[in-house]
Scaffold this motif. Structure first.
Motif, mmCIF file in Angstrom:
data_model
loop_
_atom_site.group_PDB
_atom_site.id
_atom_site.type_symbol
_atom_site.label_atom_id
_atom_site.label_comp_id
_atom_site.label_asym_id
_atom_site.label_seq_id
_atom_site.Cartn_x
_atom_site.Cartn_y
_atom_site.Cartn_z
ATOM 1 N N LYS A 4 -5.419 8.570 0.804
ATOM 2 C CA LYS A 4 -5.509 7.890 2.091
ATOM 3 C C LYS A 4 -6.481 6.710 1.986
ATOM 4 N N GLY A 5 -7.587 6.939 1.250
ATOM 5 C CA GLY A 5 -8.569 5.879 1.046
ATOM 6 C C GLY A 5 -7.954 4.694 0.315
ATOM 7 N N PRO A 20 0.834 -1.214 0.000
ATOM 8 C CA PRO A 20 0.000 0.000 0.000
ATOM 9 C C PRO A 20 0.863 1.256 0.000
ATOM 10 N N GLU A 21 2.034 1.191 0.652
ATOM 11 C CA GLU A 21 2.922 2.359 0.670
ATOM 12 C C GLU A 21 3.375 2.715 -0.748
ATOM 13 N N SER A 25 -15.365 4.000 3.500
ATOM 14 C CA SER A 25 -14.300 4.764 4.164
ATOM 15 C C SER A 25 -14.622 5.021 5.633
ATOM 16 N N TYR A 70 -4.856 3.818 0.322
ATOM 17 C CA TYR A 70 -3.937 3.158 1.255
ATOM 18 C C TYR A 70 -4.716 2.276 2.226
ATOM 19 N N GLN A 71 -5.759 2.850 2.808
ATOM 20 C CA GLN A 71 -6.537 2.095 3.804
ATOM 21 C C GLN A 71 -7.250 0.899 3.171
ATOM 22 N N ALA A 72 -7.819 1.118 1.992
ATOM 23 C CA ALA A 72 -8.538 0.038 1.322
ATOM 24 C C ALA A 72 -7.593 -1.115 1.003
ATOM 25 N N CYS A 98 -13.882 1.640 7.141
ATOM 26 C CA CYS A 98 -12.555 1.228 6.721
ATOM 27 C C CYS A 98 -12.490 -0.242 6.303
ATOM 28 N N THR A 106 -13.550 -3.172 2.911
ATOM 29 C CA THR A 106 -14.022 -3.356 1.540
ATOM 30 C C THR A 106 -15.130 -4.400 1.564
ATOM 31 N N ALA A 115 -4.710 -1.784 2.501
ATOM 32 C CA ALA A 115 -4.260 -2.410 3.742
ATOM 33 C C ALA A 115 -5.306 -3.417 4.220
ATOM 34 N N TYR A 116 -6.561 -3.009 4.162
ATOM 35 C CA TYR A 116 -7.632 -3.903 4.605
ATOM 36 C C TYR A 116 -7.772 -5.106 3.684
#
Lengths: 487, 474
Positions: free
Chosen positions: B218-219, B160-161, B250, B221-223, B253, B255, B225-226
Motif C-alpha cells: 500500500k505504501g 502505481p496499479e 506514510s 502504491y501511495q508513494a 502520505c 515523499t 501516486a504522490y
C-alpha cells in the motif's frame, strides 16, 4: 646445559616428556627472562604472568592425567593480531583499546588442542603495516643483536622475543614479508605457508588475499612442528584449501642432494648491500656442496611487485579496517554529536599515520574513475607474477634469494621516507602475490654481527621442499647456535 | 499535457533460511536484541564469512521460477559505506556477476495480462536495525547478516496499479516456492522504487527519482501516486526534476528529499577476497530445476481437475498458497469438495477480511472445518448453528463436535418436540395462517421463522417444513 628458556620447542617438549622439567618451571624461567630483558628489547605488549602460570599448571595436570599433545605444556608468544580467547588483541593500535577476544583463531585452537600455552602478546607494526615495528602505537621493539637497530617488521616483536630467548617460538603473520623479514633481521627461522594452507579465521585481516599465519622459531624442525599443528582445511575460512597435510617432520631428513635450486636473476642486482649479497652467495655455494644443482631462472615481473603489492594490500585494507569505528568494541571518542562525527574523530584518534596513509591509498585506488587504472591493473600484473613463479618453479624445486637487500638498519633510519621503507619488501612481497610458500633461515652474520637470512621459495603447497632445503642447510651450519651478546 | 509514467522496482526479500548468510547464527524473528549474533555477523576482528548454500539454492530456485538465466559463475563483492547498522562498514553483495540474469513475472492489472521483465536477481546480507530511544541510538544486530535477495526489474511498469500488481504476483511466486514467507510486518519484503514521467510523444525517459525502503505494498502504491503527481505538477509549472533519493512519509502520505545526486556514495565495489566465486554446474542447476514447486497457475489447474471445482473457485483458492493448502487438507476425504470451497470462499474469507488476518493467523484448522461440514451433512446441526460454531473456531480454535455440545446447538429433529412448536406458531399467528391460506406464499416463510425462533435456532428446517405443511393442511 642451556637454560629452559633457551630451548627450542622440540627440545622443551622432549624434556617435558622425560619429566626433566615441568611446564610451570619452564614458564617461570621464561617469565624471569622476560622480566630481565624485555625492558630493553620491548618485544611484548602484554604478558599476563598469572594467566601464563595457570595455563602451565593446567598443562602439568593434563600430563599427570596421562593426556598427550604434540605441544603439551610448551609456551608460545603470539603476535598481537591473532585472537586468543580472553586475551587482548589490539593489533598494536589504540583503536582496539579495551578489546578482548571472545574467541580463538582456528590456528590458536589447533595449537591449544595440542597443549600449547599462549604467553604474551608480541609487539608489531600497527595492523601489520610496516617493516620495522616502529609503527606500533605503544612501543618500539629493539633488535636483540643491536639495540640501536630495528628488528624488522611487521612481526618484529615476535622475532625479537624468539631471538632473545624470551620465548621458545612465536606466531606471526606474513602479508608481504612480515614473518620472513624480521626473522632475517633477528636471526631466527620464519615460515610463510602457502596461501590457504593455514586458516586465517581469527587473524585480524590486513590484506585478505595475501595474509598467512606463520611461525617464528629457533630452528627448522620447530617451524615444521608448528606448521603441522596449524595446517589443514578449516570450514570457517572459505579460502583455506582442503588438500591433505603431509608429514613435515618426515620430509626434513631427505636432504638436499639431487635437488634443483633456481636463482632468479632479478634478485641479484645492483643496489644490494655488498656484504649481504656475499653472505647469501656463500649460502648458495654451500647448498651446491650439499648436492643441489644451482640454475639461473627469471622472474621478469619482479620490478612491478612492490607497486602491485601496495595497491592490492591497501585496497583490501581500506575495507578490512572500516569495521574499526567505535560502535561495537574498542576505542570510541566521547561526546561526538552524531555517528559521522563519531566515526571521523574515533578513527582520527585511533589510527596511526601509516595506517591512515594506507587506508587513504586503498580508498583512492578503489575509487570510481581510478579503479581500472590501479586495482584492476594490479590484479592483472598479479596474475603475471603468479605465472612467473609457476614457470620458474616448473624447472626447479625451489628458489634461493636474499630476504632483504640489507641487514637490520638503525632505528629511525627510514621512518621519514615511506617509499624507501616499502622497498624492504622487494624480495618477499612477490611470494605473497604468487600465493606460494617461503621461509627465511639464518645464513650468516655481517661484520657488524648482524644476522642475515636466506630465503627459500617453494611452489604452492611445497612446504615439504623448502623445509627440506632449510633443514639440510641449517644442520650443516652453525649460525643458529650464535646468541645475541655472544660477542 | 499528457504524461507517460515509467516505474522500476528493486525488491529486497529475506530468504527463509534457518541460519544467516555468512555464519551459523539463527534467523528467528522477534528474539531479544543481540541474542542471535557471533563474531562474524558482528564484524569482529579476524572473523570470516562462509556462504550459506541454502541461500544460494533459494535464489537460484527463484530465478528458475521466473525464467532467469542462471549464472554458472557468480561472485560476491564488497560495497563500502559507513553506517552504524553495518557491522563491517561494508556490505557483502553481488555487483557485476549476480546469480540470476533476466526473467519475467506475469501480472494482471485492470483485467489485462502483462509481463514485467527482470534485470537480475542477486544475493546479499541484511543490515542491523537501528533504534532511537530518546537521545540514545541502539543497534540490534540480530537482523545483520540475514540472507537478502534483491530482485531488480526493468522499467516496465506504467502506473502505481501495475507496480502493486507486480508486487502481488512476485509475492505469490516467492510464497509458493517457499523462498520467503513474505510477511510484510516482519520486514521480509522491502522495496525501492524508481519512477519518472515524460510528456507523451517524447522518446527519452524523464529524470527519475528513487524512493527508498518501503515495507508495505500500500505504501508503494501511495508513494508512487504522490511522487508521479508531484513530478507532473513540477513539469507543468516549468520546473526541472532533480535526480535524487527520496523517502516516503506514510503518515502524511508524501515523499521528501533524502539526498541528491551530488552527495551520492562512491561504493568502491571490489571482489570480496574472503570468498571464492560461486560455481554452479549444469547438473546442480538441473537437480534444482527438478525440485521446483508447483506454481500458482499449475495449482489452479490441478484444483479444478482433482476436486472438480468451478474455474472461479480454483482461481480464488490458489491465489494464496496457504489458502490452497488449507483447502486441500480440509477437502481430503470430504464428500463434496465444493462445500469446503464454499465455506472458505464465503465464511472464512469474509472473516479474514473484516479481521485483517491471513489464513496462517486464524485458529480454525482444516480438520476442524472438515469436521464441521460432516456435522452439517449428518444433520447433527443446521446451517445457522454451523455458522455460529465456525465463528468460534475461527477466533479460538477447538473441536466442532465438542462445541456443539457446549453450546447446545445440536439440531432438533424429533417430531414430537417440533410438533408442539409448530402448533404454538400457528396459534400465535392466526393472521399469517389466514394470509397463507389466502395464497400469500411469504407467510409460510414467516411461520417457518417463528418455529426456528421458538427452537432457539436448533430445529431441523426440513422437518419443520414438513410438519408445518401438514398442520396447515396443505
Amino acid at each position: 646445559m642451556p637454560a629452559w628458556n633457551e630451548l627450542t620447542v622440540h627440545e622443551a617438549k622432549a624434556r617435558l616428556d622425560r619429566g626433566d622439567v615441568s611446564s610451570r618451571e619452564l614458564v617461570e624461567t621464561l617469565l624471569a627472562a622476560i622480566r630481565a630483558r624485555d625492558s630493553q628489547i620491548q618485544g611484548y605488549l602484554e604478558v599476563d604472568e598469572a594467566d601464563a602460570l595457570s595455563q602451565a599448571e593446567a598443562a602439568d595436570a593434563r600430563r599427570k592425567e596421562g593426556r598427550q599433545g604434540k605441544l603439551l605444556g610448551v609456551p608460545i608468544a603470539v603476535k598481537d593480531l591473532l585472537n586468543v580467547q580472553g586475551q587482548p588483541c589490539r593489533c598494536a593500535s589504540r583503536i582496539l583499546e579495551g578489546y578482548r577476544s571472545p574467541y580463538d583463531a582456528t590456528a590458536i585452537a589447533r595449537l591449544r588442542a595440542e597443549g600449547a600455552l599462549f604467553v604474551g602478546r608480541a609487539n608489531m607494526d600497527e595492523f601489520a603495516m610496516g617493516s620495522t615495528t616502529e609503527n606500533s602505537a605503544f612501543k618500539i621493539t629493539h633488535n636483540p643483536w643491536d639495540l640501536a637497530r630495528v628488528p624488522g617488521g611487521s612481526s618484529g616483536g615476535a622475532a625479537a622475543v624468539v631471538a632473545a630467548d624470551e620465548s621458545l617460538a612465536a606466531l606471526g603473520s606474513d602479508t608481504g614479508g612480515s614473518v620472513r623479514l624480521p626473522a632475517s633481521f633477528c636471526g631466527c627461522v620464519g615460515l610463510k605457508p602457502t596461501y590457504g594452507r593455514v586458516s586465517r579465521y581469527g587473524l585480524t585481516a590486513f590484506a585478505s588475499s595475501l595474509d598467512q599465519i606463520g611461525p617464528l622459531t629457533k630452528d627448522i624442525r620447530d617451524a615444521a612442528l608448528l606448521l603441522q599443528a596449524m595446517a589443514g582445511h578449516d570450514e570457517m575460512d572459505s579460502t583455506s584449501i582442503p588438500s591433505p597435510v603431509p608429514d613435515y617432520a618426515a620430509a626434513l631428513r631427505k636432504g638436499m642432494a639431487g635437488m634443483k635450486l633456481g636463482l632468479p636473476k632479478e634478485y641479484f642486482v645492483a643496489g644490494m648491500d655488498r656484504e649481504v649479497e656475499q653472505i647469501v652467495q656463500q649460502a648458495i655455494h654451500h647448498c651446491e656442496q650439499l648436492g643441489a644443482t644451482i640454475v639461473d631462472v627469471s622472474l621478469p615481473m619482479t620490478p612491478y611487485a612492490v607497486a602491485t603489492y601496495y595497491i592490492i594490500a591497501c585496497a583490501e585494507a581500506s575495507a578490512n579496517l572500516a569495521r574499526f569505528d567505535g560502535v561495537r568494541y574498542g576505542f570510541r571518542v566521547k561526546d561526538a554529536k552524531d555517528p559521522i562525527a563519531m566515526y571521523m574523530r574515533t578513527r582520527a584518534a585511533g589510527f596511526g599515520t601509516e595506517v591512515k596513509r594506507r587506508i587513504i591509498l586503498g580508498t583512492y585506488v578503489l575509487s570510481s574513475g581510478y579503479y581500472d587504472a590501479y586495482y584492476i591493473r594490479a590484479q592483472k600484473v598479479r596474475a603475471l607474477i603468479r605465472a612467473d613463479f609457476e614457470q620458474a618453479l616448473q624447472t626447479c624445486d625451489a628458489l634461493l634469494t636474499p630476504v632483504a637487500p640489507t641487514a637490520a638498519f638503525l632505528l629511525g633510519a627510514k621512518t621519514a621516507d615511506p617509499l624507501q621503507m616499502y622497498l624492504n619488501d622487494i624480495f618477499t612481497a612477490s611470494v605473497n602475490l604468487a600465493g606460494t610458500c617461503a621461509l627465511s633461515v639464518p645464513c650468516g652474520f655481517t661484520s657488524d654481527g648482524l644476522p642475515v637470512g636466506l630465503q627459500v621459495v617453494g611452489p604452492a603447497f611445497g612446504e615439504e621442499t623448502i623445509l627440506r632445503v632449510g633443514y639440510a642447510y641449517e644442520q650443516t651450519t652453525d649460525w643458529r647456535r650464535r646468541k645475541p651478546g655472544d660477542r | 499535457m499528457n504524461y507517460l509514467t515509467t516505474i522500476g522496482l528493486e525488491v529486497h526479500v529475506q530468504l527463509q533460511t534457518r541460519t544467516k548468510m555468512f555464519c551459523a547464527c539463527r534467523t528467528d524473528f522477534g528474539a531479544a536484541p543481540n541474542t542471535q549474533v557471533c563474531p562474524v555477523c558482528l564484524g569482529y576482528p579476524g572473523a570470516l564469512p562462509v556462504i550459506n548454500q541454502e541461500a544460494i539454492r533459494l535464489t537460484v530456485m527463484t530465478g528458475l521460477m521466473v525464467g532467469s538465466r542462471i549464472n554458472p559463475r557468480s561472485k560476491f563483492d564488497r560495497k563500502n559505506y559507513f553506517y552504524p547498522d553495518m557491522p563491517k562498514n561494508y556490505q557483502i553483495t553481488q555487483f557485476d556477476q549476480p546469480l540470476c540474469l533476466g526473467g519475467a513475472v506475469g501480472i494482471e492489472c485492470r483485467g489485462q495480462a502483462r509481463t514485467v521483465r527482470l534485470t537480475r536477481i542477486h544475493l546479499e546480507e541484511d543490515v542491523a536495525k537501528n533504534m532511537h530511544v530518546r537521545d540514545q541510538s541502539r543497534v540490534d544486530f540480530n537482523r545483520a547478516g540475514h540472507p537478502l535477495m534483491e530482485i531488480v526489474t526493468e522499467p516496465d511498469m506504467h502506473s502505481p496499479e501495475e507496480a502493486f500488481a507486480f508486487l502481488l504476483a512476485l509475492k505469490q511466486i516467492l510464497v509458493y516456492g517457499l523462498i520467503s514467507p513474505c510477511n510484510l510486518e516482519e520486514g521480509n519484503l522491502r522495496c525501492d522504487v524508481n519512477c519518472s514521467v515524460r510528456p507523451e510523444g517524447q522518446a527519452t525517459l524523464g529524470t527519475k527519482t528513487e524512493i527508498k525502503n518501503m515495507n508495505t505494498f500500500k505504501g508503494v502504491y501511495q508513494a508512487l501516486a504522490y511522487e508521479l503527481q508531484r513530478q507532473v505538477t513540477a513539469l507543468n509549472a516549468g520546473e526541472v526534476i532533480v535526480q535524487e533519493t527520496r523517502r516516503f512519509d506514510s503518515e502524511r502520505c508524501v515523499t521528501e528529499t533524502m539526498r541528491t545526486k551530488e552527495d551520492a556514495h562512491d561504493y568502491r565495489y571490489f571482489p570480496d577476497p574472503d570468498l571464492m566465486p560461486v560455481v554452479l554446474s549444469d547438473e546442480q542447476i538441473k537437480a534444482w530445476e527438478g525440485m521446483l514447486p508447483e506454481l500458482p497457475h499449475q495449482r489452479c489447474d490441478r484444483l479444478e481437475r482433482e476436486y472438480a471445482l468451478p474455474p472461479y473457485d480454483a482461481k480464488v483458492l490458489s491465489a494464496d498458497k496457504y489458502v490452497a493448502d488449507f483447502f486441500e487438507e480440509a477437502a481430503r476425504g470430504a464428500a463434496n469438495p465444493k462445500t469446503v470451497s464454499n465455506w472458505i470462499m464465503t465464511e472464512m474469507m469474509h472473516l479474514m477480511t473484516t479481521k485483517e488476518l491471513e489464513i496462517r493467523q486464524v485458529k480454525i484448522t482444516p480438520q476442524a472445518l472438515a469436521g464441521l461440514i460432516k456435522l452439517v451433512e449428518s444433520q447433527a446441526i443446521n446451517g445457522a448453528g454451523a455458522k455460529a460454531i465456525f465463528a468460534i473456531l475461527f477466533e479460538q480454535g477447538g473441536d466442532p463436535a465438542q462445541l456443539v455440545g457446549q453450546l447446545g446447538l445440536a439440531q432438533v429433529s424429533d417430531t414430537g418436540t417440533l410438533e408442539a412448536l409448530v402448533r404454538q406458531a400457528i396459534d400465535d399467528n392466526p393472521k399469517s395462517v389466514a394470509d397463507y391460506k389466502g395464497g400469500k406464499e411469504a407467510s409460510f416463510k414467516f411461520l417457518m421463522g417463528q418455529v426456528m425462533r421458538l427452537s432457539k435456532g436448533k430445529a431441523n428446517p426440513q422437518v419443520v417444513q414438513g410438519l408445518l405443511k401438514k398442520q396447515l393442511g396443505v
